[in-house]
Design an enzyme around this catalytic site. Structure first.
Site, PDB file in Angstrom:
ATOM      1  N   SER A   1       0.803  -1.239   0.000  1.00  0.00           N
ATOM      2  CA  SER A   1       0.000   0.000   0.000  1.00  0.00           C
ATOM      3  C   SER A   1       0.823   1.269   0.000  1.00  0.00           C
ATOM      4  O   SER A   1       0.326   2.333  -0.351  1.00  0.00           O
ATOM      5  CB  SER A   1      -0.921   0.010   1.217  1.00  0.00           C
ATOM      6  N   ARG A   2       2.063   1.191   0.444  1.00  0.00           N
ATOM      7  CA  ARG A   2       2.910   2.401   0.517  1.00  0.00           C
ATOM      8  C   ARG A   2       4.369   1.950   0.590  1.00  0.00           C
ATOM      9  O   ARG A   2       4.657   0.753   0.596  1.00  0.00           O
ATOM     10  CB  ARG A   2       2.545   3.251   1.736  1.00  0.00           C
ATOM     11  N   GLY A   3       5.271   2.934   0.625  1.00  0.00           N
ATOM     12  CA  GLY A   3       6.691   2.645   0.816  1.00  0.00           C
ATOM     13  C   GLY A   3       7.227   1.718  -0.260  1.00  0.00           C
ATOM     14  O   GLY A   3       6.832   1.773  -1.435  1.00  0.00           O
TER      15      GLY A   3
ATOM     16  N   ARG B   1      -3.266  -3.634   5.674  1.00  0.00           N
ATOM     17  CA  ARG B   1      -4.448  -3.479   6.543  1.00  0.00           C
ATOM     18  C   ARG B   1      -5.343  -2.375   6.019  1.00  0.00           C
ATOM     19  O   ARG B   1      -6.562  -2.457   6.128  1.00  0.00           O
ATOM     20  CB  ARG B   1      -3.998  -3.201   7.990  1.00  0.00           C
TER      21      ARG B   1
ATOM     22  N   ALA C   1       5.371  -6.969   3.757  1.00  0.00           N
ATOM     23  CA  ALA C   1       4.695  -6.338   4.911  1.00  0.00           C
ATOM     24  C   ALA C   1       5.502  -6.575   6.183  1.00  0.00           C
ATOM     25  O   ALA C   1       5.961  -7.689   6.445  1.00  0.00           O
ATOM     26  CB  ALA C   1       3.288  -6.914   5.086  1.00  0.00           C
TER      27      ALA C   1
ATOM     28  N   SER D   1      16.341  -7.148   5.783  1.00  0.00           N
ATOM     29  CA  SER D   1      16.948  -5.854   6.139  1.00  0.00           C
ATOM     30  C   SER D   1      18.407  -6.052   6.473  1.00  0.00           C
ATOM     31  O   SER D   1      18.816  -7.117   6.949  1.00  0.00           O
ATOM     32  CB  SER D   1      16.233  -5.265   7.358  1.00  0.00           C
TER      33      SER D   1
ATOM     34  N   TYR E   1      12.980  -6.579  15.909  1.00  0.00           N
ATOM     35  CA  TYR E   1      12.861  -6.422  14.443  1.00  0.00           C
ATOM     36  C   TYR E   1      14.007  -7.157  13.740  1.00  0.00           C
ATOM     37  O   TYR E   1      13.773  -7.923  12.794  1.00  0.00           O
ATOM     38  CB  TYR E   1      12.877  -4.925  14.117  1.00  0.00           C
TER      39      TYR E   1
ATOM     40  N   LYS F   1      14.066 -10.377  10.953  1.00  0.00           N
ATOM     41  CA  LYS F   1      14.657 -10.301   9.611  1.00  0.00           C
ATOM     42  C   LYS F   1      15.740 -11.369   9.448  1.00  0.00           C
ATOM     43  O   LYS F   1      15.870 -11.982   8.384  1.00  0.00           O
ATOM     44  CB  LYS F   1      15.211  -8.892   9.361  1.00  0.00           C
TER      45      LYS F   1
END
Ligand code: NAP
Length: 251
Positions: free
Chosen positions: A22-24, A45, A96, A148, A161, A165
């Site tokens: 949806s973005r990024g 979402r 996501a 990442s 996080y 990853k």
């Protein structure tokens, strides 16, 4: 499953599911794949106006929906919709994810659980769902996990996080071996780039990253998407790899 590769090549993906499109970076991947002529399904979402616009512009080639990646049942329903509208999925981009901005000692138990659920458990479930369907249909396909640089280098405030990853990098290697060449499974590990997720970084941290980067700038999504497209579309023998895109900041 046998570890023995057979000699058939894995064809380019033609229907690709992008989580968090949806973005990024996810939106940049969706846009780039559409430009390359691919049929694309994307969920998050919340479906943003940008994603709605792409769906309106390409009604025959885009399917979007509001799905929480941690809701396996909703993901199953969305996958079925995609297959009905666009055809069998033969490419998956696990993009996501949620970020983190808290020292480990101060991170709430629920927050650790939510980060692991979203960034590690859910993509493993989604991958299993998609590859079961591909294998059931006798399809070969491609999986790309967006991980990442945090999985390879330490960054304060990103402990849970980074663990997720690193987990996805490890899963990438084992899945590539397990699928025995029926699918190409790789990860792309970007350095920091500007997005809602990285907006928590202050100017001092960003300056520090840029100063440590030989190419002299933060990674841009536009520099990551060609690598994702290559792994989904080009005829390569790249399998089980984590490709770092960070201007050598981590070297
Ligand atoms: N930004 C960086 O510096 C950086 C660096 C290295 C790697 N990455 C990785 O690159 C990928 C994209 O990051 P980004 O910076 O583009 O992040 P972003 O702008 O925050 O976008 C994250 C995307 O994931 C979706 N998402 C988050 N939680 C979700 C959930 N529970 N269910 C469904 N969708 C969900 C978001 O939509 P909703 O919130 O509406 O659900 C959004 O579409 C991530 O895997 C991230 O870890 C980012």
């Amino acid at each position: 499953m046998s570890d023995t590769a057979d000699t058939q090549l894995v064809p380019p993906s033609s229907v690709v599911l992008v989580s968090g499109g949806s973005r990024g970076l996810g939106l940049a991947i969706v846009t780039d794949l559409l430009d390359a002529g691919v049929r694309v399904a994307a969920f998050a979402r919340t479906v943003t106006p940008e994603l709605e616009k792409l769906a309106a512009e390409h009604p025959d080639r885009v399917h979007v929906g509001a799905v929480d990646v941690t809701d396996l049942r909703a993901a199953q329903g969305f996958v079925r919709e995609v297959e009905q509208r666009l055809g069998p999925i033969d490419g998956l981009v696990n993009n996501a994810a949620v970020g983190q901005d808290s020292l480990h000692v101060h991170t709430a138990t629920d927050d650790i659980a939510r980060i692991i659920e979203t960034n590690l458990t859910a993509p493993l479930h989604l991958t299993r769902l998609v590859i079961r369907r591909m294998l059931g249909k006798g399809l070969r396909g491609r999986i790309v996990n967006i991980t990442s640089i945090c999985a390879q280098r330490g960054f304060p405030g990103l402990v849970a996080y980074s663990a997720t990853k690193g987990g996805m990098d490890a899963a990438t290697r084992s899945l590539a071996r397990e699928l025995g060449g029926r699918m190409l499974v790789n990860a792309v590990a970007p350095g920091f780039f500007a997005s809602e997720m990285s907006a928590v970084l202050g100017p001092t941290q960003l300056d520090q990253i840029v100063r440590r980067t030989p190419t002299g700038h933060l990674t841009e999504p536009v520099e990551v998407v060609p690598v994702v497209r290559m792994l989904l579309r080009d005829q390569t023998n790249i399998n089980g790899q984590v490709i770092v895109v960070d201007g050598a900041a981590s070297i």
